[in-house]
Design an enzyme around this catalytic site. Structure first.
Site, short mmCIF file in Angstrom:
data_model
loop_
_atom_site.label_atom_id
_atom_site.label_comp_id
_atom_site.label_asym_id
_atom_site.label_seq_id
_atom_site.Cartn_x
_atom_site.Cartn_y
_atom_site.Cartn_z
N HIS A 80 -14.48 61.16 3.02
CA HIS A 80 -12.89 61.82 2.43
C HIS A 80 -13.26 62.56 2.13
O HIS A 80 -13.53 63.68 1.90
CB HIS A 80 -12.74 60.75 1.05
CG HIS A 80 -13.76 61.29 0.43
ND1 HIS A 80 -13.38 62.14 -0.76
CD2 HIS A 80 -14.62 60.70 -0.56
CE1 HIS A 80 -14.28 62.72 -1.43
NE2 HIS A 80 -15.53 61.94 -1.57
N ASP B 169 -19.05 67.69 -2.96
CA ASP B 169 -17.93 66.21 -3.04
C ASP B 169 -16.24 66.23 -2.14
O ASP B 169 -15.82 66.47 -3.12
CB ASP B 169 -17.74 65.78 -4.45
CG ASP B 169 -17.31 64.16 -4.40
OD1 ASP B 169 -17.59 62.97 -3.92
OD2 ASP B 169 -16.99 63.67 -5.46
N ASP C 279 -9.97 64.00 0.50
CA ASP C 279 -9.05 63.81 -1.14
C ASP C 279 -10.21 64.75 -1.85
O ASP C 279 -11.66 64.25 -1.71
CB ASP C 279 -8.62 62.77 -1.67
CG ASP C 279 -9.46 61.73 -1.92
OD1 ASP C 279 -10.47 61.19 -1.42
OD2 ASP C 279 -9.46 60.91 -3.01
N GLU D 106 -9.76 58.03 -2.25
CA GLU D 106 -11.64 57.78 -1.85
C GLU D 106 -11.69 57.93 -3.98
O GLU D 106 -12.53 57.00 -4.88
CB GLU D 106 -12.49 58.03 -1.42
CG GLU D 106 -13.92 57.39 -1.82
CD GLU D 106 -14.48 58.33 -3.48
OE1 GLU D 106 -15.48 57.37 -3.45
OE2 GLU D 106 -14.57 58.76 -3.19
N GLU D 107 -11.28 59.41 -4.43
CA GLU D 107 -11.73 59.72 -5.52
C GLU D 107 -10.40 58.71 -6.76
O GLU D 107 -10.83 58.68 -7.90
CB GLU D 107 -11.41 61.19 -5.88
CG GLU D 107 -12.31 62.20 -5.07
CD GLU D 107 -14.01 62.00 -6.10
OE1 GLU D 107 -13.87 61.22 -6.18
OE2 GLU D 107 -13.96 62.95 -5.00
#
Length: 453
Positions: free
Chosen positions: A88, A121, A90, A152-153
């Site tokens: 991801h 991350d 984001d 995703e976050e």
């Protein structure tokens, strides 16, 4: 191409991969519910361009309530398997800027590490996927599918339930979930289990308004006391979860050393850990219930009054193989049965997400153990994770026969979601080498008719 040749090629690529990573980190692609702002779109565009340049026929998937998803493919050579690459683009917000030693969206090298929001991350995992494809000149010996999301976050939005409705778009024999990493620096790790997650809200209202504690305390039903008594029932005296129906078993493989856990958790000296049994079962293969928020009167400015209202939000972490709704229901039923001081509680379900347990006896895991062990020069271990990746269970549902490898560039000390998030550059290089090497080893495990040897 031999594994040694792949490793050499990746090392030669590292300067340009680092430049691409720094360019991606400079984009403040923070995901916020209900918003698709320009930085998210900029990160999507750069991610799409990087994969297109690495040989992928890139496509865009637009779904409700989520940022655009980078999809695409490289067709498999005859008889070869297909691998889905997930990650991801984001990130979470930077938080308190005063806690950072350098600007969060200006990647800065320090002591062999790159510091910045999203370096670990998980933008480095995006670039590791790109690097693995570049190492093969954009023509890997396996087919490639992509799923690189931008929400995703904050739970993945509609993507979290989409794969089972369109399995062909994601069809693959193995998945590389690039959102994990080494349990500690220098220890190659394949994560085989993720706990599920469920939220529960519990509240009670007992009075129309707060009343003087001298005149009414001792008989008037205190909402806060009732809530605290109910919350205390969720754990036994040792700190183990005391809710019937929540699954737990001992973790069979290596567990995180307690000293590492204490350091990473910033646990104060002399403070005991809670719960019993192995550390792996407490944080990987067993349940946990955390009070993540509570509405009560503040100590500052408090008045001597019986509380008329109290509310708490609970986060339940669920055994990787237990249905999250089933676990949530068990917690709700437990709380509804409490009736502290005869007071009925209002208990409501919130968001849920299932966990994941990998199958580890197929050709992908054989190839992965070899590739990750070779890249680090020591045997890879199998570990669990207490965290959740929303899309993994949906992909597993859509592709029940596929092997899922949860791997990546980060390590347990990367301080993801915190200030001075950092990526060790040598871990980044080794993870990229391992992924590129895996593609070759996995292809070699199949015969010309597409069956595993």
């Amino acid at each position: 191409m031999e594994g040694r040749d792949v490793a050499t090629r990746v090392r030669d690529l590292m300067p340009e991969l680092r430049r691409d990573l720094e360019a991606l980190v400079r984009i403040p692609s923070v995901s916020v519910p209900g918003q698709i702002d320009q930085p998210l779109l900029d990160a999507f565009e750069l991610t799409s361009r990087l994969f297109a340049d690495a040989g992928v026929a890139v496509d865009r998937l637009d779904l409700p309530d989520t940022a655009p998803v980078v999809t695409g493919e490289i067709p498999a050579p005859p008889g070869a398997p297909t691998v889905l690459l997930y990650s991801h683009y984001d990130v979470v917000p930077a938080g308190d800027l005063s806690q950072w030693s350098s600007p969060p969206f200006e990647p800065t090298e320090r002591d062999g590490a790159l510091v910045g929001r999203g370096v670990a991350d998980t933008k480095s995992n995006v670039i590791a996927h790109v690097g693995a494809l570049r190492a093969w000149g954009g023509r890997p010996p396996v087919g490639i599918k992509l799923c690189i999301e931008g929400y995703e976050e904050i739970g993945s939005g509609a993507l979290g339930t989409y794969p089972p409705t369109d399995p062909g778009r994601f069809q693959a024999d193995a998945l590389i979930i690039g959102d994990m990493g080494s349990i500690r620096p220098g220890q190659p790790t394949l994560t085989t289990a993720l706990r599920g997650m469920a939220n529960v809200t519990v509240e009670t209202r007992t009075l129309a308004s707060g009343k003087h504690s001298g005149l009414y305390g001792g008989a008037a039903p205190d909402a806060l006391l009732a809530l605290l008594k109910a919350l205390a029932s969720l754990h036994d005296d040792a700190g183990d979860v005391a809710v019937a129906g929540l699954r737990r078993n001992e973790w069979a493989g290596p567990a995180q050393p307690e000293a590492d856990f204490r350091e990473l958790g910033t646990i104060l000296d002399g403070m005991p850990l809670i719960g019993t049994g192995g550390l792996g079962s407490r944080v990987w293969s067993g349940p946990a219930i955390t009070v993540t928020g509570i509405d009560v009167p503040s100590v500052d400015g408090a008045v001597n009054a019986v509380s008329p209202y109290a509310r708490a939000l609970l986060n339940v972490r669920v055994h990787p193989e237990q249905d999250a709704v089933e676990a949530q229901t068990a917690v709700i039923e437990h709380l509804r049965a409490q009736r502290p001081y005869g007071i009925e509680l209002d208990v409501r379900p919130g968001a849920t997400g299932n966990g994941f347990a990998a199958k580890t006896d197929g050709p992908a895991y054989t190839a992965a153990r070899e590739a990750w062990s070779e890249a680090w020069g020591r045997d890879a271990i199998l570990a669990g994770s207490g965290g959740s990746i929303p899309i993994v269970s949906a992909l597993a549902q859509a592709l029940p026969q596929a092997e899922a490898l949860l791997v990546g560039t980060t390590d347990g000390f990367a301080n993801i979601h915190g200030p001075d998030e950092r990526l060790l550059l040598d871990e980044f290089e080794r993870a990229t080498i391992a992924e590129a090497d895996f593609l070759g080893r996995y292809a070699a495990a199949f015969t010309g008719d597409g069956s595993a040897r």
